[in-house]
Design a protein around this motif. Structure first.
Motif, PDB file in Angstrom:
ATOM      1  N   ALA A   1       1.538 -67.522  67.667  1.00 32.38           N
ATOM      2  CA  ALA A   1       0.324 -68.336  67.814  1.00 32.38           C
ATOM      3  C   ALA A   1       0.372 -69.204  69.074  1.00 32.38           C
ATOM      4  CB  ALA A   1       0.136 -69.205  66.575  1.00 32.38           C
ATOM      5  N   ASP A   2       1.550 -69.498  69.569  1.00 37.40           N
ATOM      6  CA  ASP A   2       1.673 -70.299  70.784  1.00 37.40           C
ATOM      7  C   ASP A   2       1.093 -69.596  72.002  1.00 37.40           C
ATOM      8  OD1 ASP A   2       3.953 -68.506  70.334  1.00 37.40           O
ATOM      9  OD2 ASP A   2       4.774 -69.332  72.188  1.00 37.40           O
ATOM     10  N   ARG A   3       0.890 -68.282  71.908  1.00 37.41           N
ATOM     11  CA  ARG A   3       0.353 -67.522  73.038  1.00 37.41           C
ATOM     12  C   ARG A   3      -1.165 -67.357  72.960  1.00 37.41           C
ATOM     13  NH1 ARG A   3       4.149 -62.293  73.509  1.00 37.41           N
ATOM     14  NH2 ARG A   3       2.748 -61.882  75.277  1.00 37.41           N
ATOM     15  N   ILE A   4      -1.793 -67.967  71.982  1.00 34.20           N
ATOM     16  CA  ILE A   4      -3.255 -67.943  71.870  1.00 34.20           C
ATOM     17  C   ILE A   4      -3.791 -69.151  72.638  1.00 34.20           C
ATOM     18  CG2 ILE A   4      -5.225 -67.951  70.305  1.00 34.20           C
ATOM     19  CD1 ILE A   4      -3.463 -65.493  70.012  1.00 34.20           C
ATOM     20  N   ASN A   5      -4.362 -68.904  73.795  1.00 32.81           N
ATOM     21  CA  ASN A   5      -4.803 -69.986  74.672  1.00 32.81           C
ATOM     22  C   ASN A   5      -6.307 -69.969  74.920  1.00 32.81           C
ATOM     23  OD1 ASN A   5      -2.142 -71.110  75.181  1.00 32.81           O
ATOM     24  ND2 ASN A   5      -1.736 -69.234  76.346  1.00 32.81           N
ATOM     25  N   VAL A   6      -7.038 -69.369  74.012  1.00 31.53           N
ATOM     26  CA  VAL A   6      -8.495 -69.288  74.083  1.00 31.53           C
ATOM     27  C   VAL A   6      -9.053 -69.902  72.805  1.00 31.53           C
ATOM     28  CG1 VAL A   6     -10.422 -67.650  74.000  1.00 31.53           C
ATOM     29  CG2 VAL A   6      -8.546 -67.277  75.606  1.00 31.53           C
ATOM     30  N   PRO A   7     -10.151 -70.664  72.874  1.00 34.76           N
ATOM     31  CA  PRO A   7     -10.740 -71.241  71.653  1.00 34.76           C
ATOM     32  C   PRO A   7     -11.111 -70.158  70.638  1.00 34.76           C
ATOM     33  CG  PRO A   7     -11.695 -72.259  73.604  1.00 34.76           C
ATOM     34  CD  PRO A   7     -10.883 -71.091  74.091  1.00 34.76           C
ATOM     35  N   VAL A   8     -10.634 -70.318  69.408  1.00 34.39           N
ATOM     36  CA  VAL A   8     -10.844 -69.305  68.370  1.00 34.39           C
ATOM     37  C   VAL A   8     -11.555 -69.915  67.169  1.00 34.39           C
ATOM     38  CG1 VAL A   8      -9.771 -67.618  66.829  1.00 34.39           C
ATOM     39  CG2 VAL A   8      -8.759 -68.064  69.076  1.00 34.39           C
ATOM     40  N   LEU A   9     -12.644 -69.276  66.760  1.00 37.21           N
ATOM     41  CA  LEU A   9     -13.322 -69.607  65.510  1.00 37.21           C
ATOM     42  C   LEU A   9     -12.805 -68.652  64.447  1.00 37.21           C
ATOM     43  CD1 LEU A   9     -15.485 -71.058  63.814  1.00 37.21           C
ATOM     44  CD2 LEU A   9     -17.121 -69.316  64.616  1.00 37.21           C
ATOM     45  N   ILE A  10     -12.200 -69.193  63.409  1.00 31.88           N
ATOM     46  CA  ILE A  10     -11.644 -68.391  62.320  1.00 31.88           C
ATOM     47  C   ILE A  10     -12.575 -68.514  61.116  1.00 31.88           C
ATOM     48  CG2 ILE A  10      -9.647 -68.025  60.816  1.00 31.88           C
ATOM     49  CD1 ILE A  10      -7.977 -69.569  62.918  1.00 31.88           C
ATOM     50  N   MET A  11     -13.039 -67.379  60.601  1.00 27.28           N
ATOM     51  CA  MET A  11     -13.904 -67.382  59.419  1.00 27.28           C
ATOM     52  C   MET A  11     -13.295 -66.486  58.350  1.00 27.28           C
ATOM     53  SD  MET A  11     -17.703 -67.286  61.234  1.00 27.28           S
ATOM     54  CE  MET A  11     -17.329 -66.029  62.472  1.00 27.28           C
ATOM     55  N   HIS A  12     -13.497 -66.874  57.102  1.00 24.45           N
ATOM     56  CA  HIS A  12     -12.904 -66.090  56.016  1.00 24.45           C
ATOM     57  C   HIS A  12     -13.727 -66.271  54.755  1.00 24.45           C
ATOM     58  CE1 HIS A  12      -8.956 -63.902  55.605  1.00 24.45           C
ATOM     59  NE2 HIS A  12      -9.476 -63.757  54.392  1.00 24.45           N
ATOM     60  N   GLY A  13     -13.856 -65.191  54.007  1.00 27.32           N
ATOM     61  CA  GLY A  13     -14.522 -65.254  52.716  1.00 27.32           C
ATOM     62  C   GLY A  13     -13.613 -65.865  51.673  1.00 27.32           C
ATOM     63  N   GLY A  14     -14.151 -66.821  50.909  1.00 32.69           N
ATOM     64  CA  GLY A  14     -13.321 -67.485  49.915  1.00 32.69           C
ATOM     65  C   GLY A  14     -12.888 -66.598  48.776  1.00 32.69           C
ATOM     66  N   ALA A  15     -13.595 -65.463  48.574  1.00 28.29           N
ATOM     67  CA  ALA A  15     -13.262 -64.530  47.495  1.00 28.29           C
ATOM     68  C   ALA A  15     -12.751 -63.205  48.040  1.00 28.29           C
ATOM     69  CB  ALA A  15     -14.484 -64.303  46.602  1.00 28.29           C
ATOM     70  N   ASP A  16     -12.147 -63.233  49.214  1.00 28.37           N
ATOM     71  CA  ASP A  16     -11.648 -62.012  49.855  1.00 28.37           C
ATOM     72  C   ASP A  16     -10.467 -61.446  49.061  1.00 28.37           C
ATOM     73  OD1 ASP A  16     -10.673 -60.025  51.543  1.00 28.37           O
ATOM     74  OD2 ASP A  16     -11.006 -61.192  53.362  1.00 28.37           O
ATOM     75  N   ASP A  17     -10.637 -60.231  48.515  1.00 30.18           N
ATOM     76  CA  ASP A  17      -9.572 -59.577  47.754  1.00 30.18           C
ATOM     77  C   ASP A  17      -8.711 -58.659  48.615  1.00 30.18           C
ATOM     78  OD1 ASP A  17     -10.366 -60.748  45.342  1.00 30.18           O
ATOM     79  OD2 ASP A  17     -11.838 -59.171  44.955  1.00 30.18           O
ATOM     80  N   ASP A  18      -9.155 -58.363  49.840  1.00 29.07           N
ATOM     81  CA  ASP A  18      -8.423 -57.454  50.718  1.00 29.07           C
ATOM     82  C   ASP A  18      -7.395 -58.196  51.570  1.00 29.07           C
ATOM     83  OD1 ASP A  18      -9.787 -54.843  50.191  1.00 29.07           O
ATOM     84  OD2 ASP A  18     -11.532 -55.998  50.824  1.00 29.07           O
ATOM     85  N   ILE A  19      -7.851 -59.237  52.227  1.00 32.91           N
ATOM     86  CA  ILE A  19      -6.975 -60.087  53.031  1.00 32.91           C
ATOM     87  C   ILE A  19      -7.120 -61.504  52.489  1.00 32.91           C
ATOM     88  CG2 ILE A  19      -6.433 -60.959  55.333  1.00 32.91           C
ATOM     89  CD1 ILE A  19      -5.978 -57.969  55.067  1.00 32.91           C
ATOM     90  N   PRO A  20      -6.108 -62.030  51.823  1.00 36.28           N
ATOM     91  CA  PRO A  20      -6.236 -63.341  51.184  1.00 36.28           C
ATOM     92  C   PRO A  20      -6.633 -64.446  52.164  1.00 36.28           C
ATOM     93  CG  PRO A  20      -4.221 -62.243  50.477  1.00 36.28           C
ATOM     94  CD  PRO A  20      -4.777 -61.431  51.605  1.00 36.28           C
ATOM     95  N   LEU A  21      -7.403 -65.393  51.678  1.00 32.71           N
ATOM     96  CA  LEU A  21      -7.810 -66.548  52.476  1.00 32.71           C
ATOM     97  C   LEU A  21      -6.608 -67.261  53.070  1.00 32.71           C
ATOM     98  CD1 LEU A  21      -9.814 -68.731  53.433  1.00 32.71           C
ATOM     99  CD2 LEU A  21      -9.706 -69.709  51.120  1.00 32.71           C
ATOM    100  N   SER A  22      -5.478 -67.239  52.375  1.00 35.50           N
ATOM    101  CA  SER A  22      -4.276 -67.933  52.853  1.00 35.50           C
ATOM    102  C   SER A  22      -3.841 -67.451  54.229  1.00 35.50           C
ATOM    103  CB  SER A  22      -3.130 -67.757  51.862  1.00 35.50           C
ATOM    104  OG  SER A  22      -2.825 -66.383  51.668  1.00 35.50           O
ATOM    105  N   GLN A  23      -4.186 -66.208  54.590  1.00 36.19           N
ATOM    106  CA  GLN A  23      -3.822 -65.697  55.909  1.00 36.19           C
ATOM    107  C   GLN A  23      -4.483 -66.531  57.016  1.00 36.19           C
ATOM    108  OE1 GLN A  23      -2.275 -62.279  57.001  1.00 36.19           O
ATOM    109  NE2 GLN A  23      -1.088 -62.683  55.160  1.00 36.19           N
ATOM    110  N   SER A  24      -5.756 -66.853  56.834  1.00 34.61           N
ATOM    111  CA  SER A  24      -6.449 -67.679  57.827  1.00 34.61           C
ATOM    112  C   SER A  24      -6.082 -69.147  57.699  1.00 34.61           C
ATOM    113  CB  SER A  24      -7.965 -67.500  57.688  1.00 34.61           C
ATOM    114  OG  SER A  24      -8.379 -66.242  58.201  1.00 34.61           O
ATOM    115  N   GLN A  25      -5.826 -69.603  56.490  1.00 32.59           N
ATOM    116  CA  GLN A  25      -5.431 -71.000  56.298  1.00 32.59           C
ATOM    117  C   GLN A  25      -4.096 -71.291  56.983  1.00 32.59           C
ATOM    118  OE1 GLN A  25      -5.715 -70.959  51.996  1.00 32.59           O
ATOM    119  NE2 GLN A  25      -7.577 -72.219  52.052  1.00 32.59           N
ATOM    120  N   ARG A  26      -3.161 -70.365  56.875  1.00 31.89           N
ATOM    121  CA  ARG A  26      -1.859 -70.547  57.528  1.00 31.89           C
ATOM    122  C   ARG A  26      -2.009 -70.513  59.047  1.00 31.89           C
ATOM    123  NH1 ARG A  26       1.898 -66.157  55.920  1.00 31.89           N
ATOM    124  NH2 ARG A  26       3.324 -67.318  57.268  1.00 31.89           N
TER     125      ARG A  26
END
Length: 309
Positions: free
Chosen positions: A239-264
């Motif tokens: 993550a230290d190599r991400i140097n561009v502004p990023v908007l992260i969006m996630h569905g609260g009921a995502d069963d494929d990729i857990p919300l925790s992935q974006s929260q972390r």
């Protein structure tokens, strides 16, 4: 110091030649026939029938396809744009689709989203990736296929009406992970937006994980290369190599990729002091298709905040 007439002539000729350097040759486009709403299951996940049909009926815009070289292969991409030249160059959103191999493409799935972006004043370009749409090569979900995204950047210079100085990245699911990887490797985007993106393959591919059953179909040698595959595709590791502004969006009921992935990822970017934002769409599934208009409006506002205007 004396400069001979011939030497001076060579210098001046070289300068004149550089000044008259020809513009890049334009891309050759072919029209894309848009599918019916009910013909592909993924269209219903991505948008409502009403939004899809409205976009398909809007004759102000067109969906095209073009090819470009990548690592000696010929690969393809979609372009969604106004039929009439607007008289000014438009900023470009490079959209990265989800899933792995897409034999029939994904024009229908991206249509409603692309239509919203176009109405907001953007051109939309979407790479297919090698191995899909009949193109040669093998999709490795973040391996050599990442080059198909990186090698697309110079092609934007050849698209009429595209402002290659104002480029933004967007991606859903696997495409969001591709966005992270492209930013890591220096893709010159002004800002990025991702939704439903994985950021750590380790828990997803562990025994009993939500993606464990499919790992060998994507990476036949996963058992031998597990650590390398996880490390190179998991944005939480670099993550230290991400140097561009990023908007992260996630569905609260995502069963494929857990919300925790974006929260972390949000927590790690916060720790590192990186410019970003996390939006959770309560009750929404993997691609946030039930609130696609709100999702896309958030991405558009983010891009405008960081130089789209």
């Amino acid at each position: 110091m004396r400069i001979s007439f011939i030497a001076l002539l060579i210098v001046l000729t070289g300068c004149a030649t550089s000044a008259r350097a020809p513009a890049p040759a334009p891309v050759n486009f072919t029209a894309v026939t848009l599918p019916d709403y009910d013909s592909e299951r993924g269209i219903g996940w991505a948008s409502s029938r009403e939004d899809f049909e409205a976009a398909r009926a809007d004759s102000r815009y067109e969906m095209l396809q073009f090819t470009y070289p990548s690592d000696g292969l010929t690969v393809g991409a979609y372009l969604y744009r106004p039929r009439r030249t607007p008289g000014r160059k438009l900023p470009v959103i490079v959209f990265n689709r989800g899933s792995v191999i897409r034999p029939k493409g994904f024009a229908g799935e991206m249509l409603a989203m692309a239509h919203r972006y176009a109405e907001a004043g953007f051109l939309v370009v979407a790479p297919h990736y090698r191995g899909s749409n009949g193109w040669a090569g093998r999709d490795e979900l973040g391996g050599a296929d990442l080059h198909d995204l990186l090698n697309l950047r110079p092609e934007l210079e050849r698209i009429p009406g595209a402002d290659a100085s104002r480029v933004f990245l967007a991606g859903e699911s696997r495409g969001g992970a591709m966005v992270y990887m492209a930013l890591r490797d220096g893709f010159p985007a002004r800002a990025a937006a991702v939704w439903g993106a994985f950021t750590d393959l380790d828990p997803l591919t562990a025994p009993g994980g939500p993606q464990a059953k499919g790992v060998h179909s994507v990476w036949p040698d996963f058992d031998q290369r597990r650590e390398e595959i996880i490390r190179t595709r998991s944005a939480i590791r670099w993550a230290d190599r991400i140097n561009v502004p990023v908007l992260i969006m996630h569905g609260g009921a995502d069963d494929d990729i857990p919300l925790s992935q974006s929260q972390r990822m949000d927590a790690e970017l916060t720790r590192l002091g990186k410019t970003h934002e996390l939006i959770v769409f309560d009750g929404q599934q993997h691609v946030i298709g039930g609130q696609g208009a709100q999702r896309d409006a958030a991405a558009i506002a983010w891009f405008r905040k960081f130089g789209a205007n």
